[in-house]
Each structure stands twice: as C-alpha cells, then as structure tokens.
Design a protein around this motif. Structure first.
Motif, PDB file in Angstrom:
ATOM      1  N   SER A 137       0.835  -1.210   0.000  1.00 17.83           N
ATOM      2  CA  SER A 137       0.000   0.000   0.000  1.00 17.83           C
ATOM      3  C   SER A 137       0.863   1.251   0.000  1.00 17.83           C
ATOM      4  N   TYR A 138       2.002   1.188   0.693  1.00 18.92           N
ATOM      5  CA  TYR A 138       2.920   2.330   0.674  1.00 18.92           C
ATOM      6  C   TYR A 138       3.498   2.532  -0.728  1.00 18.92           C
ATOM      7  N   ASP A 191      -1.948   3.291  -2.212  1.00 22.63           N
ATOM      8  CA  ASP A 191      -3.335   2.864  -2.343  1.00 22.63           C
ATOM      9  C   ASP A 191      -3.628   1.786  -1.304  1.00 22.63           C
ATOM     10  N   TYR A 192      -4.690   1.973  -0.516  1.00 22.65           N
ATOM     11  CA  TYR A 192      -5.027   0.997   0.518  1.00 22.65           C
ATOM     12  C   TYR A 192      -5.892  -0.142  -0.006  1.00 22.65           C
ATOM     13  N   THR A 242      -2.537  -1.531   5.926  1.00 27.49           N
ATOM     14  CA  THR A 242      -2.625  -0.936   4.591  1.00 27.49           C
ATOM     15  C   THR A 242      -2.974   0.545   4.684  1.00 27.49           C
ATOM     16  N   GLY A 243      -3.817   0.887   5.659  1.00 30.99           N
ATOM     17  CA  GLY A 243      -4.140   2.301   5.867  1.00 30.99           C
ATOM     18  C   GLY A 243      -2.904   3.103   6.210  1.00 30.99           C
ATOM     19  N   ALA A 263      -0.536   3.452   2.948  1.00 35.23           N
ATOM     20  CA  ALA A 263      -1.048   4.413   1.971  1.00 35.23           C
ATOM     21  C   ALA A 263      -1.001   5.837   2.512  1.00 35.23           C
ATOM     22  N   ALA A 264      -1.281   6.008   3.798  1.00 35.94           N
ATOM     23  CA  ALA A 264      -1.282   7.341   4.407  1.00 35.94           C
ATOM     24  C   ALA A 264       0.114   7.948   4.420  1.00 35.94           C
ATOM     25  N   ARG A 298     -10.372  -0.115   5.577  1.00 41.83           N
ATOM     26  CA  ARG A 298      -9.062   0.347   5.114  1.00 41.83           C
ATOM     27  C   ARG A 298      -9.093   1.850   4.842  1.00 41.83           C
ATOM     28  N   TYR A 304      -6.846   4.688   6.648  1.00 45.05           N
ATOM     29  CA  TYR A 304      -6.045   5.570   5.794  1.00 45.05           C
ATOM     30  C   TYR A 304      -6.222   7.019   6.242  1.00 45.05           C
ATOM     31  N   ARG A 326      -3.511   9.518   8.180  1.00 52.10           N
ATOM     32  CA  ARG A 326      -3.250  10.820   7.551  1.00 52.10           C
ATOM     33  C   ARG A 326      -3.430  11.941   8.554  1.00 52.10           C
TER      34      ARG A 326
END
Length: 395
Positions: free
Chosen positions: A214-215, A219-220, A299-300, A303-304, A359, A363, A367
């Motif tokens: 995800s990083y 995208d989560y 995953t959150g 992506a964050a 997710r 994310y 954030r």
C-alpha cells in the motif's frame, strides 16, 4: 557455462551478464533457487497444454527466450579487460555459492518445464536421450547487486502481458528473506506459524507485505500490475529513496513502534459491550492490540504515509518514527477507543465492502495523526473524529 556479453542497465544501476548454460548446468542451480524461495514455486495451471508442447520441444533441442535472473545483496566484481573464460569460471563459482540470493525475474514457467522434461526422460531411462537433453543450451541474463525496488521494476516490465502475478505477490517474493531472522525485536511469521497466540513483536508476514505494498502503490485497496506500471515517476522516487535505506524495514519498524505506543497508552483496557453498549455485531477489536493488528490498519498506514510523503507534509518513515513517542490522547483513553469501535461499527452497517471501507477509515486516521499541518497531529482522539468526517465525505 559461457559468458557472451556484459552490459550496464543504467535505469536500475546494475550490470547485466548474459551467459549460455547447458541444460544440466542450469538445472543444478535452478533446483536450489526454487528450494530456497518457496514463494517462487507457483505453476501456471491454465497453460498446462502449452507447456506440455514446450516440454516435448525442449527434448529435441528447441531454443527458448532467455531466462532472466537477479542476484541480490551480493556483488560480483568484474575486473577490467578480464579474460571471458577465466571470468566465466569465477562467475559460475559465485552463482553456485549464492543460489539463496538468486531470484527468477522472467522464465519461471520455462524453468519448471525444463525440470519436467528432465524428469520424464529420467523415468524412461533413455541414456542417449538424457545425454542429448543435458547438452542442449539456453541463454540466461543475470542482474547483479540489484536493489529490491529495481528488481520489482524489472519483474513488472519483463512480465507485462504474460500470465499475471500480482504486485503484492512479487513483493512477497522479494522480501521473503525477512522470514529467516528477527530484527530489532520484530519477527515476521508465515500463516502456517500463526496457529498459536502471537508474542510481542510478532506480525503476519502476509499482512506486513500488504501494508508495504500500500505504501509503494499509494493505495489501501487491491493492486494489480497496471497500477505500478502506470506510475513510473513514483517508482523513480522510490528507487532513490531505497538507496538511502531499506524502506521495507522502515515501514515494519514504523508499524511496530506504533503498536507498542498504542499498547502503552491503552494499558489493560478491553471492550465490554455489556458495560459500554451494544454493537451491531462483534467488536472490530477488544483491545488496542487487536484493533491495530489487522491488515486494514497496516494498509491504511502504508497508503497514508505515502500520501503525506508525496504532499511533502512529512519527510518519510524516519520522520514518523521519531515522533511516535509524542502520540497522546487529550480525552479519556477508554472513551476514545470506545468511540473508535462504534465508528467502525457504523461503517460496517452501511459499507458495501466492509474490508475496503475499514481500510479507507484507517487511511484517513493515519493521515490525520501524522499530518504536521493538521489539527489532529499526534492526537489520537482528534484523529479518530476527523478521520470519520473525511471518510463520510468521501464514501
């Protein structure tokens, strides 16, 4: 073995050595490569009839496209003006002593087919046919000392349009060496090792890979090959970033330190629906460990952090890690965590795809928690509330 050329791939800063093997020579290293990397043992079942034809063709000496491999971590020194025969001997010895560091980037199914063809001939006990087969030749290309982001780039570009392998699975292959040892109090475990309760610092390798993917993808949600091929600029940034330090290790350390901090803040708190109220179903988690030790939060987080880096709101994982100790609650911790569980319950009641919705929430939560320009920076209860607002605005 014969070396036919030595070129430099300037895109990924790696030497490419092209060699010719006899089948017998290649099979000696191929078995070790597959045995040392269980994630590369997958076969393509849907194309069995095609590979059956290829198997028969290989027995009579057909030529196949070059098999592409990468040697990670170890570097082979190429002396200037080296004699190719002498270089071939030293390179062959180098390959045989480093099979645990070799990955097949392109040609895995061809490799399996060569192995199958040999096994058929051995069963038939036709010494003449076996000898002929073993002396057939194939070409291989070795990328030397290539970093893992470079390998990912090459795996994706080489396999475009062929039998799909997900980005997540390719990343799983690249980082499988982290399963062999514990680092900085962190141990990654395979699914088959997860039957008993986890100890402090133990995490699912599969879920950590999901978070790291995800990083990389920013995208989560789910990932496929076209996502990363469509964003070459991001890969270029990641390649430069990875030259400074191992970003997979940094992601894992970031997540680990967060887990420790949340456990420290929450202490022995557990959710009791008889005391706090009835949810529509089972609580997302009963304590801080179970709330944040899930793929949705991993995953959150990935992506964050990727989003905040791209927006130049943080410098990277080191920036986050150095500030985790400052994370706090400005309201009663138990009431904030109860509020989080009820918000996640509300999301579950109305989301068409519950896992994706969760997710998305995490994310926005991370954030908010790590955005230095926001009013939720490092304050958990504010991040819980503001993430829910953002989730509802974008749902």
């Amino acid at each position: 073995m014969e070396i036919t050329s030595i070129l430099e791939d300037q895109r990924i800063k790696s030497h490419n050595i092209s060699v010719e093997f006899e089948f017998k020579e290649y099979l000696e290293i191929a078995d070790n490569i597959l045995n040392n990397n269980p994630f590369q043992r997958q076969r393509v079942k849907s194309s069995s009839s095609v590979y059956s034809l290829l198997r028969d063709d290989l027995k009579v000496g057909c030529i196949i496209p070059p098999i592409v491999l990468a040697i990670t971590q170890k570097q082979f020194l190429i002396p200037q003006n080296a004699n190719k025969k002498e270089l071939a001997k030293s390179f062959e010895a180098f390959i045989k002593s480093n099979t645990s560091n070799i990955l097949i980037l392109d040609g895995l199914q061809r490799t399996y087919t060569i192995i199958d063809a040999e096994e058929e001939l051995l069963r038939n006990v036709d010494k003449s046919a076996i000898n002929h087969f073993h002396h057939n030749r194939l070409r291989c290309e070795f990328y030397l000392g290539i970093d893992k982001i470079g390998i990912l780039y090459r795996m994706l570009t080489l396999n475009t349009g062929q039998t799909p392998m997900s980005v997540r699975h390719q990343i799983e292959i690249l980082y499988s060496d982290y399963l062999n040892h514990a680092t900085d109090g962190i141990r990654l475990i395979k699914e088959i090792d997860e039957k008993g309760p986890r100890k402090k610092g133990e995490y699912s390798f599969k879920e950590i890979i999901n978070g790291f993917t995800s990083y990389l993808m920013r995208d989560y949600l789910t990932f496929d090959k076209t996502d990363i091929l469509g964003n070459i600029k991001s890969l270029e940034k990641l390649s430069k970033e990875n030259n400074d330090y191992d970003i997979f290790q940094k992601y894992t350390m970031c997540y680990h330190n967060l887990q420790i901090k949340f456990q420290e803040l929450a202490g022995n708190w557990t959710f009791d629906d008889s005391e706090y109220g009835q949810l529509s179903g089972p609580a997302y988690g009963k304590n801080a460990i179970s709330i944040f030790d899930k793929s949705q939060s991993m995953t959150g987080l990935g992506a964050a952090i990727g989003f905040l880096v791209d927006q130049e709101l943080i410098d990277g994982f080191d920036d986050v890690i150095s500030n985790i100790s400052e994370i706090k609650f400005t309201t009663e911790i138990s009431s904030s965590l109860i509020d989080l569980l009820f918000k996640l319950d509300d999301i579950r009641k109305y989301a068409p795809k519950i896992g994706n919705a969760q997710r998305a929430y995490f994310y926005y939560f991370f954030r908010e928690l790590f955005n230095k320009a926001g009013d939720s920076y490092l304050v958990v209860n504010l991040a819980i509330e503001n993430a829910f607002k953002r989730y509802r605005q974008n749902a």
